[in-house]
Scaffold this active site. Structure first.
Site: not given
Length: 205
Positions: A31, A56, A132, A135, A166, A175
């Protein structure tokens, strides 16, 4: 990345900061916030690893670097060192023009400037590629490579999920967009495994 290296102001570290950031995001799928939070102590060029500390969901992880990404990071860190910026282990890797931590808004502005300059985005207000999306591209490229290798995707998706940071595999599936290449590769694999062979009829004597 080539367009990023032409950014101003002349003589500043900004062009190599932005181009290295773009390359790192593309090559690792991390990220933008994780990249901007990297400290010098998080970069292990000898081991070809970067450590993401409390990304995250407050999860930390190690992310491997390819040989080319490692080479670019080494070149960037050498330029950063020659520019006289702090070499303290806790110092941020990516700096702005005044030598403090590079902010997300500043990078986003530069990124959009580059995209518009090379014709990948229209005027302000029109939709187009985002930071983004680098990614997303990384995740789809990895899936495509696995398809071509014929591996069991069910066993690999949890690995990709962990790599991307994740909390669940479901978060990773968002994704995995269906690109033309991916659909073609999946179709070939499905046909090879499940297609019914044609019936060969015996010719009459």
């Amino acid at each position: 990345m080539a367009a990023a290296r032409k950014l101003g102001p002349p003589g500043s570290l900004r062009p190599i900061v932005v181009s290295t950031l773009i390359g790192l995001l593309y090559a690792t799928g991390i990220r933008i916030g994780e990249a901007l939070n990297l400290a010098l102590c998080d970069i292990d060029l000898r081991g070809r690893l970067i450590e993401i500390r409390e990304g995250k969901f407050k999860k930390s992880r190690y992310v491997p670097l390819s040989p080319s990404a490692t080479s670019h990071m080494r070149a960037y860190l050498e330029r950063r060192k020659r520019a006289g910026f702090s070499a303290a282990p806790s110092a941020y890797v990516f700096l702005n023009v005044i030598g403090t931590k590079h902010g997300h808004p500043g990078f986003e502005t530069a990124f959009l400037e580059i995209l518009r300059g090379v014709g990948l985005r229209g005027p302000k207000g029109e939709r187009g590629p985002r930071i983004h999306d680098l990614r997303h591209t990384f995740a789809v490229n990895r899936l495509l490579a696995w398809y071509r290798q014929g591996v069991n995707l069910g066993s690999k998706l949890p690995l990709l999920s962990t790599y991307l940071g994740h909390s669940t595999v479901t978060g990773t599936e968002v994704y995995l967009h269906a690109t033309a290449e991916l659909l073609e590769s999946a179709g070939r694999r499905f046909h090879a495994r499940f297609a019914v062979p044609p019936v060969v009829r015996n010719k009459k004597p």
